[in-house]
Design an enzyme around this catalytic site. Structure first.
Site, PDB file in Angstrom:
ATOM      1  N   LYS A 195      -2.386  -1.407  -3.722  1.00  0.00           N
ATOM      2  CA  LYS A 195      -3.133  -0.551  -3.810  1.00  0.00           C
ATOM      3  C   LYS A 195      -2.372   0.858  -3.980  1.00  0.00           C
ATOM      4  O   LYS A 195      -1.403   1.080  -3.141  1.00  0.00           O
ATOM      5  CB  LYS A 195      -3.930  -0.530  -2.449  1.00  0.00           C
ATOM      6  CG  LYS A 195      -4.725   0.682  -2.085  1.00  0.00           C
ATOM      7  CD  LYS A 195      -5.228   0.572  -0.677  1.00  0.00           C
ATOM      8  CE  LYS A 195      -5.976   1.965  -0.305  1.00  0.00           C
ATOM      9  NZ  LYS A 195      -6.231   2.171   0.886  1.00  0.00           N
TER      10      LYS A 195
ATOM     11  N   LYS B 261       0.874  -1.348  -0.026  1.00  0.00           N
ATOM     12  CA  LYS B 261      -0.104  -0.098  -0.012  1.00  0.00           C
ATOM     13  C   LYS B 261       0.701   1.426  -0.056  1.00  0.00           C
ATOM     14  O   LYS B 261       2.001   1.406   0.901  1.00  0.00           O
ATOM     15  CB  LYS B 261      -0.853  -0.175   1.064  1.00  0.00           C
ATOM     16  CG  LYS B 261      -1.713   1.285   1.318  1.00  0.00           C
ATOM     17  CD  LYS B 261      -2.848   1.170   2.591  1.00  0.00           C
ATOM     18  CE  LYS B 261      -3.354   2.443   2.843  1.00  0.00           C
ATOM     19  NZ  LYS B 261      -4.374   2.568   3.467  1.00  0.00           N
TER      20      LYS B 261
HETATM   21  C1  PBG Z   1      -7.226   3.428   5.913  1.00  0.00           C
HETATM   22  C2  PBG Z   1      -7.701   3.351   4.589  1.00  0.00           C
HETATM   23  C3  PBG Z   1      -7.340   4.345   3.387  1.00  0.00           C
HETATM   24  C4  PBG Z   1      -7.945   3.690   2.109  1.00  0.00           C
HETATM   25  C5  PBG Z   1      -8.368   2.696   2.529  1.00  0.00           C
HETATM   26  N1  PBG Z   1      -8.123   2.256   3.890  1.00  0.00           N
HETATM   27  C6  PBG Z   1      -6.960   5.829   3.271  1.00  0.00           C
HETATM   28  C7  PBG Z   1      -5.535   6.020   3.812  1.00  0.00           C
HETATM   29  O1  PBG Z   1      -4.755   4.980   3.903  1.00  0.00           O
HETATM   30  O2  PBG Z   1      -5.299   7.201   3.963  1.00  0.00           O
HETATM   31  C8  PBG Z   1      -8.179   4.394   0.715  1.00  0.00           C
HETATM   32  C9  PBG Z   1      -9.262   3.871  -0.013  1.00  0.00           C
HETATM   33  C10 PBG Z   1      -9.411   4.803  -1.167  1.00  0.00           C
HETATM   34  O3  PBG Z   1      -8.785   5.879  -1.350  1.00  0.00           O
HETATM   35  O4  PBG Z   1     -10.385   4.407  -1.703  1.00  0.00           O
HETATM   36  N2  PBG Z   1      -6.171   3.477   6.171  1.00  0.00           N
END
Ligand code: PBG
Length: 316
Positions: A241, A188
């Site tokens: 992601k 991520k």
């Molecule tokens: C929680 C999380 C996030 C997303 C999914 N889980 C936000 C982040 O990491 O700031 C992003 C999902 C999206 O942008 O659709 N940490």
């Protein structure tokens, strides 16, 4: 090469990649109240919904043959210790119980993270101005167990702390949830494309950013190390992601690892397409299907996407 492109039946026959609604996971945002269904400005067609409305929505999602939902929570109040994230009667836990009561066969996944529940908007406990790794693991493990207890079919940690998959696996097992699988947001990245989500989930960090825990977009080899570690720690499924800017890593992960692979087409990817659609610059259905197809073609068998409903409708 053009002979097999000349008619629709021929194109249908030789198509290499076919999507099915069962591969899609729809993110849902659950908020307090009753009868609430508030559209998210930057994500047209997506809503913050109270538990009763989420249950209705899940009925529709299920009848469209969509693979499942992933739940995010907007708690009544936030605090320094993210207590809303692991409370037995937290917003996600309540939603899960209601969903599983009405739609027991719909796959319900939960996002396990603290940023929606902390007053500072960071994904863990702040010590000396930074997110502390190991104390944050305790909150995550407690959240995962509370989700499993409320009926989650799978938990999906998205915080990017080191060792969280192992910690969650241990906690689930020791509370009798040996059968609950973990979908790890393994690779991520600290991405600009999460912007709209932070409005949707009210989770923008109040100071700094997430670059001390989420990955540097420049690092592909490091992403493979993250995935390998999560699998060693017991992840059942892995995720890359965002999706579209990281198709190379989806393809590389597919080549290297045999675990089921998911990709998250994140909020900004959705909002960009919707903004262009609203301006009349691109075609909604074609842009939607082209991006989803490319994510699948790259190697992700499961796609978390805000397009799950319209894409499922188009495919049926
Ligand atoms: C929680 C999380 C996030 C997303 C999914 N889980 C936000 C982040 O990491 O700031 C992003 C999902 C999206 O942008 O659709 N940490």
């Amino acid at each position: 090469m053009r002979r097999l492109r000349s008619t629709e039946p021929l194109r249908n026959l030789v198509r290499e990649t076919r999507l099915s609604p069962s591969q899609f996971i729809l993110p849902l945002f659950v908020c307090p109240g009753e009868g609430v269904r508030r559209e998210i400005g930057s994500m047209p067609g997506n809503f913050q919904m109270s538990v009763d409305r989420i249950v209705q929505e899940c009925g529709e999602v299920h009848s469209l043959g969509i693979g499942g939902v992933i739940l995010f929570g907007l708690p009544e109040t936030k605090d320094e210790i993210a207590s809303g994230g692991y409370a037995e009667d937290g917003i996600v836990q309540k939603a899960l119980r209601a969903i599983k009561r009405e739609h027991p066969k719909l796959l319900a996944i939960t996002d396990v993270c603290n940023c929606e529940y902390t007053s500072h908007g960071h994904c863990g406990k702040i010590v000396d101005g930074d997110v502390d790794n190991d104390s944050t693991l305790e909150w995550l493990a407690a959240a995962a167990v509370s989700h499993a207890r409320a009926g989650a079919d799978m938990v999906a940690p998205s915080d990017m702390m080191d060792g969280r998959v192992g910690a969650i696996r241990l906690a689930l097992d020791s509370h009798g949830f040996e059968k609950t699988p973990i979908l790890s947001y393994a690779a991520k990245f600290a991405s600009a494309f999460y912007g709209p989500f932070r409005e949707a989930a009210d989770s923008a960090p109040q100071f700094g950013d997430r670059r001390s825990y989420q990955m540097d977009p420049a690092n592909g080899r490091e992403a493979m190390r993250e995935i390998a570690l999560d699998l060693e720690e017991g992840a059942d499924m892995i995720m890359v992601k965002p999706a579209l800017a990281y198709l190379d890593l989806i393809a590389e992960a597919r080549r290297r690892f045999d675990a089921p692979l998911a990709a998250y087409q994140v909020s900004g990817e959705y909002s960009m397409i919707m903004a262009a659609v609203r301006n009349g610059w691109i075609d909604h259905d074609r842009a939607m299907m082209e991006t989803l197809t490319s994510i699948y073609r790259a190697g992700a068998g499961v796609i978390v996407t805000y397009f799950a409903k319209p894409a499922a409708r188009l495919l049926s």
